[in-house]
Design a protein around this motif. Structure first.
Motif, PDB file in Angstrom:
ATOM      1  N   ASP A 176       0.822  -1.213   0.000  1.00  0.00           N
ATOM      2  CA  ASP A 176       0.000   0.000   0.000  1.00  0.00           C
ATOM      3  C   ASP A 176       0.858   1.266   0.000  1.00  0.00           C
ATOM      4  N   PHE A 247      -2.453  -5.261  -0.202  1.00  0.00           N
ATOM      5  CA  PHE A 247      -3.680  -5.681  -0.870  1.00  0.00           C
ATOM      6  C   PHE A 247      -3.473  -7.113  -1.370  1.00  0.00           C
ATOM      7  N   GLN A 275      -8.012  -2.386  -4.622  1.00  0.00           N
ATOM      8  CA  GLN A 275      -7.221  -1.191  -4.336  1.00  0.00           C
ATOM      9  C   GLN A 275      -8.074   0.079  -4.367  1.00  0.00           C
ATOM     10  N   ASN A 281      -9.009  -4.850   1.883  1.00  0.00           N
ATOM     11  CA  ASN A 281      -7.615  -5.192   1.616  1.00  0.00           C
ATOM     12  C   ASN A 281      -7.454  -6.551   0.948  1.00  0.00           C
TER      13      ASN A 281
END
Length: 395
Positions: A176, A247, A275, A281
């Motif tokens: 991320d 993710f 995303q 996630n």
């Protein structure tokens, strides 16, 4: 597997070298052995090296500063040659600091030949690098070459040392944090392998762009789904170890190797969706639901036009600051199957407050919320708005 301090502890030539502190950091990846021959090493290393010192240059009093350099430069570990006239033993304060920093410190007997130990480490590293190249070569061919012959793929897997179970699938994992992308990707690769080893999951990985591709599976479809369940928890594991979010996206389980290119495309498609979703996630391709349709529409302006055509009066209220909770109330009401009591519990507010807001919403939108199609259209509009808002924020 990448070569780590843990890997070396399993090697015969490393048996005489004793771990003194920093056991929690044994999974650090070793990029290369380096023999320190200057008082300071910070200008001579890139990070990831396993540093050897003999004491010829580094006196005992110099070790605290040297250790801090090792920690700040993110080296893999420190090996101190002991039992000689230079450094008889590693001072206790060094071991305490290494333990605090989860930084491995080893004691190596003076009589061991340094050249033999470093050469063996290099051999292990080169062997692992070749193995990683073989896996990357196989995955690239498997996922991008559009090979239609199952027999050829099975033969290539065997040639590259890839032994796969019967039911396999592709998982994509992405970090991320874009600021520390390179550092996180290196850690991500190693932590995925550590986690899979811990969970006894077969693991074949490669980096493609800034995304980690993971090929894994199980002898049966049921066990493959359990593997998926275990991998879903990797995000929490990575967050705890590296303090960063990831993710995770899953493709479908396949019986044939030639179908894994489809599983990859599904996972890639799912990763793009997850995303851009608030609060998400991890997601499976099979569970995309309405979002699979949203991703098919490449023109965001059309999606924006749709949600604005349904929600414009509420958006105007939010923009003027008159009421910033109407959209949230409407969404909660619709998700509660139009039941005021359930919506009030969901939002932790009094039912009369929900009633007041819902009356205001119906007046502004001029709609009949007893109509199922109307409710569906409004919920769709809200989900589209959230999807686009998050997508814009993430990009």
């Amino acid at each position: 597997m990448a070569v780590t301090c843990n890997t070396l502890l399993e090697q015969k030539f490393f048996k005489s070298i004793k771990l003194m502190a920093g056991a929690s950091g044994l999974n650090r990846v070793i990029s290369w052995p380096y023999v320190g021959q200057t008082a300071s090493v910070a200008d001579w290393v890139h990070g990831g090296e396993l540093l050897f010192i003999t004491g010829v240059v580094h006196e005992t009093t110099m070790l605290p500063n040297l250790l801090e350099e090792c920690i700040s430069k993110k080296l893999a570990g420190l090996v101190v040659l002991t039992g000689n006239e230079y450094i008889k033993e590693i001072p206790e304060n060094i071991l305490q600091r290494a333990e605090e920093a989860n930084f491995p410190v080893f004691s190596m007997p003076w009589h061991l030949k340094l050249i033999d130990v470093t050469r063996c480490i290099i051999d292990v590293i080169m062997e692992e690098r070749q193995h990683s190249k073989n896996i990357t070569s196989f995955l690239n061919y498997l996922l991008f070459a559009n090979e239609e012959s199952e027999a050829i793929l099975i033969n290539r897997a065997s040639m590259n040392g890839v032994n796969l179970p019967k039911h396999n699938f592709i998982t994509l994992i992405a970090c991320d944090d874009k600021e520390h992308k390179l550092y996180l990707e290196e850690n991500l690769c190693q932590e995925v392998k550590n986690y899979c080893k811990l969970q006894k999951i077969p693991c074949f990985t490669t980096l493609y762009g800034n995304v980690l591709i993971l090929l894994t599976g199980a002898p049966t479809a049921r066990r493959a789904r359990k593997v998926m369940d275990s991998l879903e928890k990797f995000g929490s594991y990575f967050k705890e170890v590296v303090q960063e979010n990831v993710f995770i996206a899953f493709g479908s389980i396949c019986l044939e190797l030639k179908s894994l290119c489809i599983s990859y495309q599904e996972a890639k498609y799912t990763l793009d969706i997850v995303q851009h979703l608030p609060g998400k996630n991890c997601m499976h391709y099979d569970n995309l639901g309405i979002y699979s349709l949203l991703a098919l529409i490449n023109d965001d302006s059309k999606l924006e036009y749709y949600y604005r055509s349904k929600l414009e009066p509420l958006l105007d209220e939010e923009q003027t600051g008159a009421d910033d909770e109407l959209l949230y109330t409407l969404k909660s009401f619709l998700l509660a199957q139009n039941k005021v009591v359930n919506a009030s519990k969901r939002m932790s507010i009094h039912r009369n407050t929900v009633l007041y807001r819902m009356n205001k919403i119906q007046q502004l939108l001029e709609v009949d919320l007893s109509n199922a199609n109307t409710c569906l259209e409004l919920l769709m509009a809200i989900l589209i708005k959230e999807f686009l808002d998050h997508k814009q924020k993430y990009n």
